[in-house]
Scaffold this motif. Structure first.
Motif, PDB file in Angstrom:
ATOM      1  N   GLU A  18       0.815  -1.297   0.052  1.00 31.40           N
ATOM      2  CA  GLU A  18      -0.004   0.076   0.034  1.00 31.40           C
ATOM      3  C   GLU A  18       0.828   1.329   0.205  1.00 31.40           C
ATOM      4  N   GLU A  19       2.023   1.135   0.681  1.00 32.31           N
ATOM      5  CA  GLU A  19       2.856   2.428   0.664  1.00 32.31           C
ATOM      6  C   GLU A  19       3.752   2.573  -0.479  1.00 32.31           C
ATOM      7  N   VAL A  20       4.055   1.370  -1.107  1.00 25.97           N
ATOM      8  CA  VAL A  20       5.023   1.498  -2.318  1.00 25.97           C
ATOM      9  C   VAL A  20       4.496   1.612  -3.376  1.00 25.97           C
ATOM     10  N   CYS A  21       3.464   0.568  -3.803  1.00 22.28           N
ATOM     11  CA  CYS A  21       2.859   0.202  -5.221  1.00 22.28           C
ATOM     12  C   CYS A  21       1.536   0.083  -5.314  1.00 22.28           C
ATOM     13  N   PRO A  22       0.606   1.087  -4.703  1.00 24.82           N
ATOM     14  CA  PRO A  22      -0.847   0.404  -4.469  1.00 24.82           C
ATOM     15  C   PRO A  22      -1.533   0.294  -5.847  1.00 24.82           C
ATOM     16  N   GLU A  23      -0.947   0.921  -6.806  1.00 21.30           N
ATOM     17  CA  GLU A  23      -1.457   0.882  -8.307  1.00 21.30           C
ATOM     18  C   GLU A  23      -1.165  -0.611  -9.038  1.00 21.30           C
ATOM     19  N   ARG A  24      -0.154  -1.195  -8.463  1.00 23.15           N
ATOM     20  CA  ARG A  24      -0.031  -2.456  -9.042  1.00 23.15           C
ATOM     21  C   ARG A  24      -0.736  -3.502  -8.408  1.00 23.15           C
ATOM     22  N   ILE A  25      -2.003  -3.615  -9.042  1.00 21.06           N
ATOM     23  CA  ILE A  25      -3.126  -4.394  -8.372  1.00 21.06           C
ATOM     24  C   ILE A  25      -3.025  -5.774  -8.936  1.00 21.06           C
ATOM     25  N   ASP A  26      -2.056  -5.762 -10.120  1.00 25.89           N
ATOM     26  CA  ASP A  26      -1.614  -7.155 -10.748  1.00 25.89           C
ATOM     27  C   ASP A  26      -0.630  -8.099  -9.709  1.00 25.89           C
ATOM     28  N   LEU A  27      -0.295  -7.434  -8.988  1.00 26.99           N
ATOM     29  CA  LEU A  27       0.593  -8.266  -7.865  1.00 26.99           C
ATOM     30  C   LEU A  27      -0.544  -8.883  -6.896  1.00 26.99           C
ATOM     31  N   ILE A  28      -1.433  -8.555  -6.782  1.00 24.64           N
ATOM     32  CA  ILE A  28      -2.501  -9.125  -5.944  1.00 24.64           C
ATOM     33  C   ILE A  28      -3.534 -10.343  -6.389  1.00 24.64           C
ATOM     34  N   HIS A  29      -3.411 -10.264  -7.822  1.00 24.09           N
ATOM     35  CA  HIS A  29      -4.330 -11.500  -8.498  1.00 24.09           C
ATOM     36  C   HIS A  29      -4.057 -12.872  -7.898  1.00 24.09           C
ATOM     37  N   GLY A  56     -14.103   4.469   7.374  1.00 25.20           N
ATOM     38  CA  GLY A  56     -13.229   4.168   8.229  1.00 25.20           C
ATOM     39  C   GLY A  56     -11.896   4.764   8.099  1.00 25.20           C
ATOM     40  N   SER A  57     -11.848   5.584   7.173  1.00 25.68           N
ATOM     41  CA  SER A  57     -10.557   6.286   6.681  1.00 25.68           C
ATOM     42  C   SER A  57     -10.332   7.657   7.125  1.00 25.68           C
ATOM     43  N   LEU A  58      -9.152   8.078   7.421  1.00 27.99           N
ATOM     44  CA  LEU A  58      -8.946   9.374   8.037  1.00 27.99           C
ATOM     45  C   LEU A  58      -9.513  10.637   6.947  1.00 27.99           C
ATOM     46  N   SER A  59      -9.597  10.395   5.766  1.00 29.55           N
ATOM     47  CA  SER A  59     -10.124  11.414   4.920  1.00 29.55           C
ATOM     48  C   SER A  59     -11.683  11.429   5.095  1.00 29.55           C
ATOM     49  N   HIS A  60     -12.221  10.273   5.449  1.00 30.42           N
ATOM     50  CA  HIS A  60     -13.782  10.388   5.825  1.00 30.42           C
ATOM     51  C   HIS A  60     -14.090  10.917   7.439  1.00 30.42           C
ATOM     52  N   LEU A  61     -13.139  10.806   8.177  1.00 35.99           N
ATOM     53  CA  LEU A  61     -13.517  11.350   9.614  1.00 35.99           C
ATOM     54  C   LEU A  61     -13.160  13.014   9.193  1.00 35.99           C
ATOM     55  N   LEU A  62     -12.273  13.353   8.729  1.00 28.37           N
ATOM     56  CA  LEU A  62     -11.927  14.811   8.416  1.00 28.37           C
ATOM     57  C   LEU A  62     -12.819  15.653   7.576  1.00 28.37           C
ATOM     58  N   ASN A  63     -13.611  14.876   6.471  1.00 24.75           N
ATOM     59  CA  ASN A  63     -14.386  15.248   5.420  1.00 24.75           C
ATOM     60  C   ASN A  63     -13.417  15.927   4.473  1.00 24.75           C
ATOM     61  N   ALA A  64     -11.979  15.589   4.299  1.00 20.01           N
ATOM     62  CA  ALA A  64     -11.106  16.441   3.391  1.00 20.01           C
ATOM     63  C   ALA A  64     -10.027  14.958   2.960  1.00 20.01           C
ATOM     64  N   THR A 109      -3.303  13.026   3.198  1.00 21.35           N
ATOM     65  CA  THR A 109      -2.021  12.722   2.380  1.00 21.35           C
ATOM     66  C   THR A 109      -2.145  11.254   2.346  1.00 21.35           C
ATOM     67  N   GLY A 110      -1.836  10.605   1.247  1.00 18.45           N
ATOM     68  CA  GLY A 110      -1.752   9.096   1.214  1.00 18.45           C
ATOM     69  C   GLY A 110      -2.868   8.527   0.831  1.00 18.45           C
ATOM     70  N   TYR A 111      -4.148   9.306   0.775  1.00 12.29           N
ATOM     71  CA  TYR A 111      -5.451   8.599   0.867  1.00 12.29           C
ATOM     72  C   TYR A 111      -5.613   7.892  -0.754  1.00 12.29           C
ATOM     73  N   GLN A 112      -6.005   6.618  -0.781  1.00 13.63           N
ATOM     74  CA  GLN A 112      -6.230   5.980  -2.109  1.00 13.63           C
ATOM     75  C   GLN A 112      -7.620   6.138  -2.401  1.00 13.63           C
ATOM     76  N   GLU A 113      -8.118   6.627  -3.280  1.00 13.78           N
ATOM     77  CA  GLU A 113      -9.700   6.893  -3.780  1.00 13.78           C
ATOM     78  C   GLU A 113     -10.151   5.423  -4.095  1.00 13.78           C
ATOM     79  N   LEU A 114     -11.479   5.341  -3.642  1.00 13.63           N
ATOM     80  CA  LEU A 114     -12.239   4.212  -3.683  1.00 13.63           C
ATOM     81  C   LEU A 114     -12.891   4.040  -5.234  1.00 13.63           C
ATOM     82  N   PRO A 115     -12.323   2.844  -5.818  1.00 14.72           N
ATOM     83  CA  PRO A 115     -12.753   3.072  -7.207  1.00 14.72           C
ATOM     84  C   PRO A 115     -14.068   2.591  -7.655  1.00 14.72           C
ATOM     85  N   ASP A 116     -14.713   3.316  -8.687  1.00 14.31           N
ATOM     86  CA  ASP A 116     -15.861   2.925  -9.120  1.00 14.31           C
ATOM     87  C   ASP A 116     -15.817   1.588  -9.736  1.00 14.31           C
ATOM     88  N   TRP A 117     -17.264   0.821  -9.629  1.00 15.42           N
ATOM     89  CA  TRP A 117     -17.430  -0.444  -9.767  1.00 15.42           C
ATOM     90  C   TRP A 117     -16.903  -0.554 -11.456  1.00 15.42           C
TER      91      TRP A 117
END
Length: 1051
Positions: free
Chosen positions: A175-186, A593-601, A604-612
């Motif tokens: 999550e810290e280094v390469c959260p965009e590499r979703i192919d590593l999770i498959h 459950g995220s800090l961004s939701h708590l602050l409503n802003a 830093t480091g928040y990963q957007e929840l993708p659309d379906w």
């Protein structure tokens, strides 16, 4: 010496009895002087092999620092001695602590050391050390982001780890280094889902959050067809009698509509995630429960989300900090899923001991849950809350009453009357808040509430809160036609106190004057001009501008524009009633459950929840078959005989640890396993068998095979020692060396064995014939001689001998050195398994010959075998995915490979003096196979021939950080010159340098890419004690080379 007295004075006097006299030591006399050469002495002391000198140097460095002297240039040498030595400690706690300390040093100069330590720890046998390696990855990435590609390789390797201790830490690193590499999770998705219940709580939170984002990109929305199904569930699922009565033309016309009403079918992997996270709702950790709740809210079908309500209500009994976070999320959930929390309405009643922020959040939830059924109960609660001494809470309660009146029409009058009664409250803040809410409610039905407006007009003498006064003035001006007598008098009073009012009140006074001028100019013309003149010279420019604008708009003049004729429409236009909404309405776009939701802003480091996704991605990417770039384990070979080849449970478990290890780590595991006792091998066999039995795969055929195995184990004792010398079969372990399919003594024998093992079914064997297994010979990886040396005739190893040798392990007897080390580059290594390659088996070997196209490239011989029944056409290299600096010279395309045929091609790879893997695709006309070649460090260099004097001269230039020294003890079988030289040159492609002494061996080489010298010295004593020294500018290569050579010599 002059430096000695000075040193004694600095110490606070001369040395007393029993104290060392530092001044007489030539290495320490001027330690506090400005002479830079003294630091060089300390470096030499730190690089020496004597622990006493190292300890003395460390003491003096500490003394320098205590005196405020600059010792920064000694930092790398200290780190090298303190941290690097402990990384090799036998105690796993010390190894992990050393890595933790090393990764916490925020100095860029030690990044190579840190990277090497992380790679080594990632292959450690201890899960605790591998967990620490995962923790160190984000630290190194924050220090040097250029290391991302190498760190991703380590993350990919650790993601394949089957240990629950490592799973949470490596996902956090991902999550810290390469959260965009979703192919590593498959390929690890199902394994993570199955391990989730046993991971520690911190890791569970991280994994669940990551899997939530993953599921949003890989599965279809479970609520996409709910609206259609609710409208007409019969037609959506089963059709109806009307559909049957339709004619053919009508059926075709309806066919275009049916796909949109196709019922939703949940992906099995989606269901696996929901099923495995549901038990965690009973976790003792509030963070885990909250993580599962947000996962269900974002991913579960509407009918299943309700299970999280009870768990969240349970958390409300916890501390106020936990309550605050939980209520923030419940407030968001209750807007969209109100029915989920309605049964627990009383759990949100407010206690007098609750902090104010908890009270306001509970009030928010109660307001969201209010409906026509429970509104009487809710309003009675609100009536009690208004009597509270907490004024902020009372103001929030009044706003909540206004929201209830807005949302539920039948209680609007009741709420309005209650708010009017509050206007007589002694507390001015309560009255002011009531006025603001009443103003909003009156906008909905102004004609029916003229009396309330009159009552509010009388309060202008008493209410001093600016917002309340401004609200009353706006109401009177907006509905002045309903109170024609009172409005002019209110304007008169406000004109008297105009200069003393707040700015917000002054603006509303100007608005009231303009509206009365347009509707009742006879009574208010002079008052309006008076107010506009006062405002014209006000200190606030907003008020001055508003006065000028209003005067030009409402007062007719000769130069008046067209707008003045429409002034009444502008000021008295009907205005929509305000909508009282929850402040949590727009927060659901942040992940719960995220800090961004708590602050409503966005934090830093928040990963957007993708659309379906609109269309489901290919689910086969999560099927874990035989990885194309790794070797098969014995366990996988046993599964290979059965149908289906790859079951769901295998896919969920993920690849084995050794399957994803790099060749270097594989060689370590092979060498270690060869020296371990046979009891460990038996236990590993039993572990694998237990796993197979848990999956329900035990059968009669397997039992007969096990009996055969026991007989073979008895025969092991009868095999002569001479037959064991050329073999190494690590049966029972999952290392890659035991799975090579192509390393046999001759190509003809290889083709014969492969064609036999390609059959899916074999006739049942009798108990008396233990060795008709076709994979037995293929397990003996180290049989293969060097590809560049003459191949032994196929008659050396007969079928019966191979049968008897099945199951053998390495012993302490003397072994053929050239065949011992898997990283020697002499034997073939598997690149593509014949099952994964659909009949195409590919091996590779490092030839150690110069590559014709580019001298900087490593020459790799690729051996292709076609064991299928069809010809393979168009063999070539596809688009490679290479790290920075690595390049590939492809082999010419092989047009056709007939069934049973084999061929060899040569390709060049420039590894850029690193052991990073070269990933590329082997392509045929119909398929693409992802493969990976990772070089042992000994194959990255070429031999150099030099004299003894030249060797010493170059060695003198490469000291300090460029010198790595280790002590070792040579076994009795490795003390002759021939054995030592052969083992060293087999491990590394180095040339021997002449040496005058018989106990010293010297070797030299250069790295292929940069041409950096690599000098190796082995000082061996007759008693077996030896010292190995490697000098090289490439510090990482030197360290890895020392490790490999020691491993080869001590076997």
């Amino acid at each position: 010496m002059s430096a000695a007295p000075a040193y004694s004075e600095d110490k606070g006097g001369s040395a007393g009895p029993g104290e060392p006299e530092y001044g007489h030591d030539p290495a320490s006399g001027g330690i506090f002087s400005s002479d830079y050469k003294r630091h060089d002495d300390l470096k030499e002391m730190l690089d020496t092999n004597k622990d006493s000198l190292k300890l003395e140097a460390m003491k003096r460095i500490v003394a320098m620092i205590a005196r405020g002297k600059n010792a920064s240039d000694l930092f790398p040498a200290v780190v090298k001695n303190v941290a690097c030595k402990n990384i090799e400690d036998p105690n796993q706690l010390i190894r992990a602590s050393a890595l933790r300390v090393l990764s916490s040093i925020r100095v860029p100069i030690i990044v190579p050391i840190m990277m090497l330590a992380i790679k080594e720890a990632a292959s450690d046998m201890s899960p605790y050390v591998r967990k620490t390696a995962a923790h160190a990855i984000p630290k190194l990435y924050s220090l040097d982001s250029d290391q991302k590609d190498q760190l991703i390789e380590v993350i990919e390797k650790l993601l394949a780890d089957k240990t629950t201790l490592v799973a949470g830490s490596v996902v956090m690193a991902f999550e810290e280094v390469c959260p965009e590499r979703i192919d590593l999770i498959h390929k690890n998705y199902r394994k993570l889902c199955n391990l989730l219940i046993d991971v520690e709580e911190w890791g569970q939170v991280v994994i669940i959050s990551m899997l939530t984002r993953y599921a949003r990109t890989q599965f279809l929305s479970p609520t996409q067809n709910e609206s259609l199904l609710e409208e007409n569930p019969e037609k959506a699922f089963y059709g109806s009698e009307e559909d049957e009565a339709k004619g053919p033309g009508q059926e075709e016309a309806a066919a275009t509509v049916l796909p949109t009403r196709k019922p939703y079918v949940m992906d099995p992997d989606h269901r696996l995630l929901l099923r495995n996270t549901k038990p965690l709702l009973q976790s003792r950790s509030a963070a885990v429960v909250m993580a599962v709740a947000q996962l269900y809210f974002h991913l579960a079908p509407k009918a299943e989300v309700g299970v999280i309500a009870k768990a969240l209500v349970r958390l409300l009994r916890s501390h106020s900090e936990v309550q605050y976070v939980v209520l923030q999320n419940v407030a968001t959930m209750s807007i969209k899923r109100r029915g989920m929390f309605e049964p627990y309405l009383k759990s949100f009643y407010i206690r007098s001991t609750d902090p104010t922020q908890i009270k306001i959040l509970k009030l928010e939830v109660l307001t969201n849950l209010a409906n026509e059924t429970n509104i009487p109960t809710v309003l009675r609660e609100f009536q009690t809350y208004i009597r509270s001494m907490d004024k902020d809470f009372v103001a929030a309660t009044i706003q909540a009453i206004g929201r209830c009146a807005t949302n539920i029409g039948r209680v609007r009058d009741t709420c309005l009357n209650g708010l009017v009664q509050l206007l007589s409250n002694r507390d001015e803040l309560v009255v002011a808040e009531s006025v603001v809410v009443i103003k909003k409610l009156l906008q909905m039905q102004p004609a029916q509430h003229g009396e309330i407006i009159k009552h509010l007009a009388k309060l202008t003498d008493n209410i001093q809160v600016p917002m309340a006064r401004a609200s009353i003035l706006w109401l009177i001006g907006e509905y002045c036609e309903h109170v024609p007598r009172i409005a002019p008098d209110v304007l008169r009073k406000m004109a008297k106190s105009f200069t003393a009012e707040e700015d917000i009140v002054k603006l509303q006074v100007i608005n009231l004057a303009a509206k009365l001028y347009l509707t009742n100019s006879k009574q208010t013309k002079l008052l309006t001009q008076y107010v506009l003149n006062l405002a014209k010279y006000d200190q606030n420019y907003d008020i001055r501008d508003r006065a000028r604008f209003t005067r030009q708009l409402i007062v007719p003049s000769e130069q008046g524009g067209a707008l003045s004729r429409h002034a009444k429409k502008l000021f008295l236009a009907p205005k929509p009633a305000p909508v009282l909404e929850s402040s949590f309405k727009d927060r659901d776009h942040f992940q719960l459950g995220s800090l961004s939701h708590l602050l409503n802003a966005k934090a830093t480091g928040y990963q957007e929840l993708p659309d379906w996704p609109e269309e489901a991605p290919d689910p086969s990417v999560r099927n874990v078959e035989v990885p194309e770039w790794t070797k098969c384990s014995n366990r996988e070979k046993r599964k290979e005989k059965e149908k289906p080849f790859y079951s769901d449970s295998e896919g969920e478990s993920g690849p084995t640890e050794s399957a994803d290890s790099d060749p270097e780590s594989e060689s370590e595991s092979n060498s270690k396993s060869s020296s371990e006792s046979s009891s460990e091998e038996t236990s590993s066999d039993s572990d694998n068998d237990n796993e197979d039995e848990e999956k329900g795969r035990s059968s009669n055929s397997e039992q007969s095979e096990e009996e055969g195995e026991r007989k073979k184990m008895k025969k092991r004792k009868k095999v002569p020692e001479g037959h064991q010398e050329g073999l190494s079969s690590d049966e029972g372990s999952d290392s890659s060396s035991s799975s090579s399919e192509s390393e046999v003594t001759s190509e003809s024998e290889e083709e014969q064995v492969e064609s036999a093992s390609w059959k899916k079914k074999t006739p049942p064997r009798s108990k008396g014939v233990p060795a008709a297994k076709e994979i037995s010979l293929l397990d003996l990886e180290d049989f293969t001689p060097p590809s560049v040396q003459p191949v032994s005739p196929p008659t050396i190893v007969s079928t019966s001998l191979v049968t008897d040798l099945e199951g053998l392990t390495l012993t302490d007897s003397s072994l053929v050195p050239s065949l011992l080390s898997p990283v020697s580059g002499v034997g073939r290594q598997e690149l593509l398994h014949r099952v994964a390659g659909e009949g195409l088996a590919v091996d590779y070997a490092f030839s150690r010959q110069p590559f014709p196209g580019d001298p900087h490239m490593v020459s790799v011989h690729i051996h292709f075998s076609n064991s299928s029944e069809n010809p393979i056409k168009g063999l070539h290299v596809g688009a490679p995915k290479l790290p920075a600096g690595i390049s590939i010279q492809e082999f010419p395309e092989i047009e056709s490979l007939a069934p049973g045929e084999s061929t060899t091609a040569v390709m060049g790879i420039n590894f850029c003096d690193s052991t990073q893997a070269a990933n590329f695709q082997l392509c045929t006309q119909t398929r693409q196979f992802y493969v990976s070649i990772q070089p042992p460090v000994g194959e990255l260099m070429a031999p150099v021939f030099m004299s003894e004097n030249e060797f010493k001269k170059e060695q003198g230039k490469l000291t300090g950080m460029n010198e790595i020294t280790e002590k070792l003890t040579l076994p009795d079988t490795c003390r002759s010159d021939h054995i030592v030289v052969q083992k060293v040159t087999t491990t590394a492609n180095l040339g021997r340098v002449p040496c005058g002494t018989s106990d010293e061996y010297r070797f030299a080489g250069r790295t292929l890419t940069s041409g950096s010298l690599v000098l190796l010295t082995l000082d061996a004593r007759p008693n077996g004690v030896a010292q190995l020294t490697v000098n090289s500018e490439k510090m990482v290569i030197g360290t890895m080379l020392v490790k490999d050579v020691i491993q080869a010599l001590t076997q």
